[in-house]
Design a protein around this motif. Structure first.
Motif, mmCIF file in Angstrom:
data_model
loop_
_atom_site.group_PDB
_atom_site.id
_atom_site.type_symbol
_atom_site.label_atom_id
_atom_site.label_comp_id
_atom_site.label_asym_id
_atom_site.label_seq_id
_atom_site.Cartn_x
_atom_site.Cartn_y
_atom_site.Cartn_z
ATOM 1 N N GLY A 13 0.816 -1.220 0.000
ATOM 2 C CA GLY A 13 0.000 0.000 0.000
ATOM 3 C C GLY A 13 0.843 1.261 0.000
ATOM 4 O O GLY A 13 0.542 2.230 -0.706
ATOM 5 N N LEU A 14 1.931 1.275 0.777
ATOM 6 C CA LEU A 14 2.814 2.445 0.809
ATOM 7 C C LEU A 14 3.518 2.647 -0.530
ATOM 8 O O LEU A 14 3.664 3.788 -0.996
ATOM 9 N N VAL A 15 3.939 1.550 -1.168
ATOM 10 C CA VAL A 15 4.594 1.667 -2.474
ATOM 11 C C VAL A 15 3.608 2.216 -3.503
ATOM 12 O O VAL A 15 3.946 3.103 -4.293
ATOM 13 N N ILE A 16 2.376 1.729 -3.480
ATOM 14 C CA ILE A 16 1.363 2.236 -4.411
ATOM 15 C C ILE A 16 1.088 3.710 -4.138
ATOM 16 O O ILE A 16 0.954 4.515 -5.067
ATOM 17 N N LEU A 17 1.018 4.097 -2.866
ATOM 18 C CA LEU A 17 0.768 5.492 -2.509
ATOM 19 C C LEU A 17 1.889 6.401 -3.011
ATOM 20 O O LEU A 17 1.635 7.494 -3.542
ATOM 21 N N VAL A 18 3.129 5.939 -2.911
ATOM 22 C CA VAL A 18 4.258 6.757 -3.356
ATOM 23 C C VAL A 18 4.319 6.800 -4.881
ATOM 24 O O VAL A 18 4.529 7.863 -5.473
ATOM 25 N N VAL A 19 4.122 5.664 -5.546
ATOM 26 C CA VAL A 19 4.269 5.606 -6.996
ATOM 27 C C VAL A 19 3.107 6.298 -7.697
ATOM 28 O O VAL A 19 3.307 7.094 -8.612
ATOM 29 N N VAL A 20 1.876 6.007 -7.281
ATOM 30 C CA VAL A 20 0.701 6.519 -7.989
ATOM 31 C C VAL A 20 0.309 7.897 -7.484
ATOM 32 O O VAL A 20 -0.086 8.764 -8.262
ATOM 33 N N GLY A 21 0.359 8.085 -6.189
ATOM 34 C CA GLY A 21 -0.060 9.355 -5.620
ATOM 35 C C GLY A 21 -1.459 9.237 -5.046
ATOM 36 O O GLY A 21 -2.285 8.454 -5.524
ATOM 37 N N PRO A 22 -1.738 10.040 -4.012
ATOM 38 C CA PRO A 22 -3.036 9.912 -3.340
ATOM 39 C C PRO A 22 -4.227 10.343 -4.203
ATOM 40 O O PRO A 22 -5.348 9.882 -3.986
ATOM 41 N N GLU A 23 -4.002 11.194 -5.202
ATOM 42 C CA GLU A 23 -5.113 11.667 -6.029
ATOM 43 C C GLU A 23 -5.584 10.601 -7.017
ATOM 44 O O GLU A 23 -6.751 10.578 -7.403
ATOM 45 N N GLN A 24 -4.693 9.738 -7.439
ATOM 46 C CA GLN A 24 -5.012 8.754 -8.475
ATOM 47 C C GLN A 24 -5.435 7.392 -7.926
ATOM 48 O O GLN A 24 -5.854 6.526 -8.699
ATOM 49 N N ILE A 25 -5.347 7.167 -6.613
ATOM 50 C CA ILE A 25 -5.680 5.857 -6.044
ATOM 51 C C ILE A 25 -7.150 5.481 -6.267
ATOM 52 O O ILE A 25 -7.427 4.344 -6.657
ATOM 53 N N PRO A 26 -8.139 6.367 -6.068
ATOM 54 C CA PRO A 26 -9.530 5.952 -6.323
ATOM 55 C C PRO A 26 -9.776 5.529 -7.777
ATOM 56 O O PRO A 26 -10.468 4.533 -8.039
ATOM 57 N N GLN A 27 -9.178 6.260 -8.709
ATOM 58 C CA GLN A 27 -9.330 5.898 -10.112
ATOM 59 C C GLN A 27 -8.656 4.558 -10.404
ATOM 60 O O GLN A 27 -9.194 3.728 -11.133
ATOM 61 N N LEU A 28 -7.498 4.318 -9.815
ATOM 62 C CA LEU A 28 -6.797 3.053 -9.985
ATOM 63 C C LEU A 28 -7.618 1.888 -9.433
ATOM 64 O O LEU A 28 -7.740 0.843 -10.069
ATOM 65 N N MET A 29 -8.242 2.092 -8.268
ATOM 66 C CA MET A 29 -9.067 1.036 -7.675
ATOM 67 C C MET A 29 -10.299 0.747 -8.530
ATOM 68 O O MET A 29 -10.695 -0.403 -8.676
ATOM 69 N N ARG A 30 -10.926 1.773 -9.106
ATOM 70 C CA ARG A 30 -12.070 1.562 -10.001
ATOM 71 C C ARG A 30 -11.641 0.777 -11.239
ATOM 72 O O ARG A 30 -12.357 -0.123 -11.697
ATOM 73 N N THR A 31 -10.477 1.092 -11.774
ATOM 74 C CA THR A 31 -9.979 0.381 -12.955
ATOM 75 C C THR A 31 -9.707 -1.085 -12.632
ATOM 76 O O THR A 31 -10.107 -1.982 -13.381
ATOM 77 N N ILE A 32 -9.063 -1.329 -11.501
ATOM 78 C CA ILE A 32 -8.783 -2.702 -11.092
ATOM 79 C C ILE A 32 -10.093 -3.449 -10.834
ATOM 80 O O ILE A 32 -10.244 -4.609 -11.227
ATOM 81 N N GLY A 33 -11.047 -2.804 -10.197
ATOM 82 C CA GLY A 33 -12.355 -3.424 -9.960
ATOM 83 C C GLY A 33 -13.067 -3.768 -11.258
ATOM 84 O O GLY A 33 -13.723 -4.805 -11.364
ATOM 85 N N GLY A 34 -12.956 -2.897 -12.266
ATOM 86 C CA GLY A 34 -13.557 -3.186 -13.569
ATOM 87 C C GLY A 34 -12.927 -4.406 -14.226
ATOM 88 O O GLY A 34 -13.628 -5.246 -14.804
ATOM 89 N N TYR A 35 -11.607 -4.514 -14.123
ATOM 90 C CA TYR A 35 -10.923 -5.681 -14.690
ATOM 91 C C TYR A 35 -11.325 -6.964 -13.966
ATOM 92 O O TYR A 35 -11.527 -8.009 -14.583
ATOM 93 N N ILE A 36 -11.457 -6.903 -12.647
ATOM 94 C CA ILE A 36 -11.870 -8.078 -11.887
ATOM 95 C C ILE A 36 -13.291 -8.482 -12.277
ATOM 96 O O ILE A 36 -13.592 -9.669 -12.430
ATOM 97 N N GLY A 37 -14.173 -7.504 -12.471
ATOM 98 C CA GLY A 37 -15.542 -7.799 -12.911
ATOM 99 C C GLY A 37 -15.569 -8.453 -14.285
ATOM 100 O O GLY A 37 -16.332 -9.400 -14.515
ATOM 101 N N GLN A 38 -14.735 -7.968 -15.194
ATOM 102 C CA GLN A 38 -14.661 -8.581 -16.522
ATOM 103 C C GLN A 38 -14.160 -10.020 -16.440
ATOM 104 O O GLN A 38 -14.683 -10.912 -17.121
#
Length: 95
Positions: A13-38
């Motif tokens: 989680g800390l690595v993702i927070l540093v690499v992606v940034g706190p502003e992009q985490i919700p969008q990243l989670m929605r994208t990952i959730g969409g892929y899991i749904g597919q």
């Protein structure tokens, strides 16, 4: 399944927070959730196709032929012992 403990999850989680940034985490989670749904929908569709293939048999199943019996490959006058024959003990035990 992956044998990941809480410490490893916090580190990821800390690595993702540093690499992606706190502003992009919700969008990243929605994208990952969409892929899991597919992937789940593809898995359900695959299971449905397998069940249709299992039911749709083009050849009828035949009953087993009971006239065929196991054949002893050794001739009756052979001196070679039949290793697969059942012993004729009539329930007696050797000691």
């Amino acid at each position: 399944m992956f044998d990941i403990g809480w410490g490893e999850l916090v580190l990821i989680g800390l690595v993702i927070l540093v690499v992606v940034g706190p502003e992009q985490i919700p969008q990243l989670m929605r994208t990952i959730g969409g892929y899991i749904g597919q992937l789940r929908r593809l898995g359900q569709e695959f299971k449905a196709q397998l069940s249709v293939m299992d039911v749709d048999q083009s050849y009828p199943t035949l009953p087993p032929d009971k006239s065929k019996r196991a054949v002893n490959p050794l001739p009756a006058d052979s001196d070679t012992p039949d290793l697969f024959a059942q012993p004729d003990t009539d329930g007696e035990r050797r000691e």
